[in-house]
Motif scaffolding. Structure first.
Motif, PDB file in Angstrom:
ATOM      1  N   VAL A 141      20.469  -9.426  44.362  1.00 15.94           N
ATOM      2  CA  VAL A 141      21.267  -8.489  43.716  1.00 15.94           C
ATOM      3  C   VAL A 141      20.904  -8.437  42.071  1.00 15.94           C
ATOM      4  O   VAL A 141      21.046  -7.233  41.491  1.00 15.94           O
ATOM      5  CB  VAL A 141      22.825  -8.425  43.935  1.00 15.94           C
ATOM      6  N   ALA A 142      20.611  -9.515  41.597  1.00 18.46           N
ATOM      7  CA  ALA A 142      20.319  -9.463  40.133  1.00 18.46           C
ATOM      8  C   ALA A 142      18.883  -8.811  39.874  1.00 18.46           C
ATOM      9  O   ALA A 142      18.795  -8.136  38.939  1.00 18.46           O
ATOM     10  CB  ALA A 142      20.377 -10.694  39.503  1.00 18.46           C
ATOM     11  N   ARG A 143      17.892  -9.186  40.850  1.00 16.39           N
ATOM     12  CA  ARG A 143      16.777  -8.304  40.764  1.00 16.39           C
ATOM     13  C   ARG A 143      16.926  -6.951  40.995  1.00 16.39           C
ATOM     14  O   ARG A 143      16.093  -6.224  40.534  1.00 16.39           O
ATOM     15  CB  ARG A 143      15.732  -9.263  41.693  1.00 16.39           C
ATOM     16  N   HIS A 144      17.807  -6.736  41.739  1.00 14.99           N
ATOM     17  CA  HIS A 144      17.887  -5.066  42.011  1.00 14.99           C
ATOM     18  C   HIS A 144      18.428  -4.553  40.626  1.00 14.99           C
ATOM     19  O   HIS A 144      17.786  -3.614  40.231  1.00 14.99           O
ATOM     20  CB  HIS A 144      19.086  -4.865  43.017  1.00 14.99           C
ATOM     21  N   PHE A 145      19.479  -5.204  40.112  1.00 14.23           N
ATOM     22  CA  PHE A 145      19.788  -4.764  38.724  1.00 14.23           C
ATOM     23  C   PHE A 145      18.665  -4.750  37.536  1.00 14.23           C
ATOM     24  O   PHE A 145      18.647  -3.937  36.655  1.00 14.23           O
ATOM     25  CB  PHE A 145      21.050  -5.445  38.150  1.00 14.23           C
ATOM     26  N   GLU A 146      17.684  -5.911  37.637  1.00 13.21           N
ATOM     27  CA  GLU A 146      16.760  -5.896  36.762  1.00 13.21           C
ATOM     28  C   GLU A 146      15.774  -4.537  37.041  1.00 13.21           C
ATOM     29  O   GLU A 146      15.254  -4.034  35.968  1.00 13.21           O
ATOM     30  CB  GLU A 146      15.961  -7.006  37.273  1.00 13.21           C
ATOM     31  N   ASN A 147      15.682  -4.247  38.257  1.00 16.04           N
ATOM     32  CA  ASN A 147      14.768  -3.134  38.311  1.00 16.04           C
ATOM     33  C   ASN A 147      15.335  -1.892  37.836  1.00 16.04           C
ATOM     34  O   ASN A 147      14.515  -1.000  37.269  1.00 16.04           O
ATOM     35  CB  ASN A 147      14.302  -2.969  40.125  1.00 16.04           C
ATOM     36  N   ILE A 148      16.509  -1.614  37.979  1.00 14.49           N
ATOM     37  CA  ILE A 148      17.069  -0.671  37.562  1.00 14.49           C
ATOM     38  C   ILE A 148      17.169  -0.604  36.054  1.00 14.49           C
ATOM     39  O   ILE A 148      16.909   0.435  35.412  1.00 14.49           O
ATOM     40  CB  ILE A 148      18.786  -0.641  37.990  1.00 14.49           C
ATOM     41  N   LEU A 149      17.295  -1.602  35.175  1.00 13.75           N
ATOM     42  CA  LEU A 149      17.314  -1.586  33.801  1.00 13.75           C
ATOM     43  C   LEU A 149      15.964  -1.402  33.127  1.00 13.75           C
ATOM     44  O   LEU A 149      15.813  -0.798  32.346  1.00 13.75           O
ATOM     45  CB  LEU A 149      17.902  -3.063  33.656  1.00 13.75           C
ATOM     46  N   ARG A 150      15.013  -1.981  34.085  1.00 10.95           N
ATOM     47  CA  ARG A 150      13.626  -1.975  33.580  1.00 10.95           C
ATOM     48  C   ARG A 150      13.099  -0.246  33.710  1.00 10.95           C
ATOM     49  O   ARG A 150      12.502   0.261  32.822  1.00 10.95           O
ATOM     50  CB  ARG A 150      12.674  -2.626  34.280  1.00 10.95           C
TER      51      ARG A 150
END
Length: 264
Positions: A137-146
């Protein structure tokens, strides 16, 4: 994955070290009675040194007795929670109760969401430090932020702590997500950054309160709604929270940098 309890049982069955067998039997007896001794208390009960308790903990594949005790407590709590009898499934209508519970929890932390979004807008950079369980889920948030022009650095919870020590976190924004069992390395990262920065946001559970240092300025929320013990609901809650954070981000600089591709 073999539980800590099973590892200790195996030490009773297979270990030739009679001292370790004695310690293991004492721990199992205490576990079955809902008792969790401190390292000093366990050493006294088994007539051994505290260093011997540490060696025993490492033989159970823990870094030390603190980790062993925490994991045992979690396993005990999970074992004591009797699974609720599931109602008969109604295939004619959707059940939205879980969404309501999750949304109520997320909205109760609106101040945390708005504060985190404001900091991301200011810094345009963030470090994400998830536990092993929350890495997806952190990687999911990372993609959103990027995709919104934020410079994101993701710390793998399995990372060597020495690598983290080479980073100057003094003015860095850090979001820590601590859930699940394998949080030892993340705890060490927290111990390191507590001396350096106050710009830390934490999402955790009641099981990990003792692992988090009390630092003035750190902002913390608890995953403590009624469905929080179920992994799938926990993931959905975090995704919902991160969605609301992303909706408060200013990506104007990102659009100016790469061009606005929307129709005029």
């Amino acid at each position: 994955m073999v539980s800590i309890y099973e590892r200790i049982e195996n030490l009773v069955k297979d270990n030739k070290n009679t001292t370790f067998k004695l310690i293991a039997k004492q721990i199992l007896e205490d576990f079955n009675n809902g008792v969790f001794k401190s390292q000093n208390e366990l050493a006294d009960a088994c007539y051994v040194s505290m260093s011997t308790i540490t060696q025993f903990s490492k033989s159970a594949l823990c870094e030390g007795y603190k980790e062993l005790a925490i994991r045992l407590k979690i396993e005990y709590e999970n074992a004591m929670i009797a699974p609720k009898k599931r109602d008969e499934i109604d295939y004619k209508e959707l059940d939205t109760r879980s969404f309501e519970i999750i949304n109520d929890w997320v909205l109760s932390y609106s101040d945390f969401i708005l504060s985190l979004a404001n900091q991301i807008n200011t810094k345009k950079k963030i470090w994400l430090a998830p536990s092993f369980q929350t890495m997806p889920v952190a990687r999911h948030f990372e993609n959103i932020l990027r995709n919104q022009g934020v410079d994101v650095h993701l710390m793998d919870s399995a990372i060597n702590l020495e690598l983290v020590r080479h980073v100057d976190f003094k003015d860095e924004l850090i979001l820590v997500i601590m859930t699940g069992r394998d949080t030892l390395t993340l705890s060490r990262i927290l111990e390191y950054i507590e001396k350096i920065t106050k710009n830390v946001y934490l999402i955790t559970t009641n099981n990990h309160i003792e692992e988090i240092p009390e630092v003035e300025g750190w902002k913390k929320i608890l995953i403590n709604y009624s469905l929080s013990n179920d992994y799938k609901y926990r993931v959905q809650a975090l995704i919902t929270l991160f969605l609301l954070v992303s909706e408060k981000l200013d990506n104007t600089s990102y659009l100016n940098r790469f061009g606005n591709n929307s129709d005029s």
